[in-house]
Design an enzyme around this catalytic site. Structure first.
Site: not given
Length: 434
Positions: A209, A234
């Site tokens: 993330d 990400e």
């Protein structure tokens, strides 16, 4: 991905699970097909999301999915899990407890599906205030001192927590203190936690993330040390837009960021990939009567899949871009055109839970996955773009599959002999070589 190596590394799996995995090896050699197994509201599910998703394991596995991505597993100030605090405390998750999570992972493993953990390590929320009244004292969630940190584990240029650590190596996350990943204790204890998630809880792979929040060099440390079977980062940055608010035709700088990250993490020698946000942004606009965008100046795909497809993880929407957040949604009436693209093209496609189960698209998506697996389309498959006009995109993959997107119907003269239609829907059609 080498299936046999993955199975050897997963020495904690039972013999029966290994046999199931071997039976599915023909699918896995065609490359990964990922499935995001939650949305932004999943934490609200009565009885817990882990228990609920247990009832979907058979459907997910039967669809030809190789990897399912689960939400962040730890205690978190934010219900969705993206504001983590006590990292070892899995019983405080809004999705369910540790035992339920382990049972869910075991169920997926029993069907030959690997499980991806959503790893949130850019930032962290503190448990207590110090003597000055500042929230900067962290608890790890164990009786010992693992992950029990203070302000010296927070980047000194972060506005939260009065940190005294090293400068941040990436972008700032405004909502919580950024962790100092240059700190050796931080590295050692996060690696220990990741190893625990892998060896004790059963996770196989990582989704990183907000990976732009710490450098690729830091990500490489964690990936190299823990050896996930697959990893995807990400790295969501803004695209270059024109005066009309639409993305510029040339998005080379945008996809170069993704390529650079993968290269620094290990390139071809690493299992790391990046979400192809470039393809996502271009595809969003292209299906709205601008399909010419899907052929770059070099005649190849304009996203990351045009430069390094094996390292690109493609998607139509996720819990941020779609779901109830709706931050960058794909045109809702053209979602299947998006799946026709990513599921027949190079890259590592990722299917979103909402589209599969909630939108009534399950059978159409399953059909596309079946074509991908049957024809052996893989992350590095060869793509030949045949046409790219405002109302028509036509491409051949590995000389075995032809994908058509757009409203134009008179395309039969463009299809070589020896191909037959095997799937079609609103605005798309797929041919296979007979």
């Amino acid at each position: 991905m080498q299936v046999l190596n993955t199975m050897v590394n997963k020495h904690f799996l039972s013999l029966s699970v290994l046999i199931v995995l071997l039976g599915l090896s023909s699918n896995l050699t065609a490359g990964q097909v990922l499935f995001q197994g939650f949305n932004w509201e999943s934490w609200k599910e009565n009885g817990g999301w882990y228990n609920f998703l247990m009832g979907k394991v058979d459907d997910i596995a039967a669809a030809g999915i190789t990897h399912v991505w689960l939400p962040p597993p730890s205690h978190s100030v934010g219900e969705q899990g993206y504001m983590p605090g006590r990292l070892y405390d899995l019983d405080a998750s809004k999705y369910g407890n540790e035992a339920q999570l382990k049972s869910l992972i075991e169920a997926f493993h029993g069907k030959g599906v690997q499980v991806i953990a959503d790893i949130v390590i850019n930032h962290r929320t503190a448990e207590h205030k110090d003597g000055r009244g500042i929230y900067c004292l962290f608890e790890g969630g164990t009786p010992d001192s693992r992950l029990d940190w203070g302000p010296h584990m927070i980047c000194r240029d972060d506005p939260y927590g009065d940190g005294t650590g090293n400068p941040d190596t990436g972008a700032d996350f405004a909502a919580a203190p950024d962790i100092d990943h240059l700190n050796k204790r931080v590295q050692r204890e996060l690696i220990g936690w990741l190893d625990w998630l892998k060896m004790d809880i059963g996770f196989d792979a990582w989704r990183l993330d907000f990976a732009k929040g710490y450098s690729a060099d830091m990500a490489k440390i964690y990936i190299d040390a823990t050896e996930p079977s697959f990893a995807v980062a990400e790295i969501w940055t803004s695209m270059a837009n024109g005066g009309d608010g639409k993305p510029n035709y040339d998005q080379n700088a945008h996809r170069q960021e993704l390529v650079n990250w993968v290269d620094r993490v290990g390139g071809a020698n690493s299992n790391a990939t990046a979400f192809d946000f470039t393809t996502k942004g271009i595809l969003n606009v292209a299906v709205e009567g601008e399909l010419w965008r899907l052929r770059g100046e070099d005649g190849k795909a304009p996203g990351m899949i045009g430069w390094w497809p094996a390292k690109a993880t493609t998607f139509v929407d996720n819990h941020d871009t779609g779901s109830t957040q709706h931050l960058w949604p794909f045109p809702s009436d053209k979602v299947m055109q998006g799946y026709a693209y990513i599921l027949t093209h190079p890259g590592n496609p990722c299917i979103f839970y909402d589209h599969f189960f909630d939108w009534g698209l399950k059978e159409e998506i399953e059909r596309l996955v079946s074509i991908r697996n049957r024809q052996g389309i893989h992350p590095a498959s060869e793509l030949r773009i045949m046409e790219a006009d405002s109302d028509l995109y036509l491409a051949e993959i590995d000389g075995k599959v032809i994908t058509k997107i757009g409203p134009r119907y008179d395309v039969e003269h463009l299809i070589p002999e020896g191909f037959q239609v095997v799937a079609h829907g609103d605005g798309y059609a797929i041919w296979e070589k007979i």
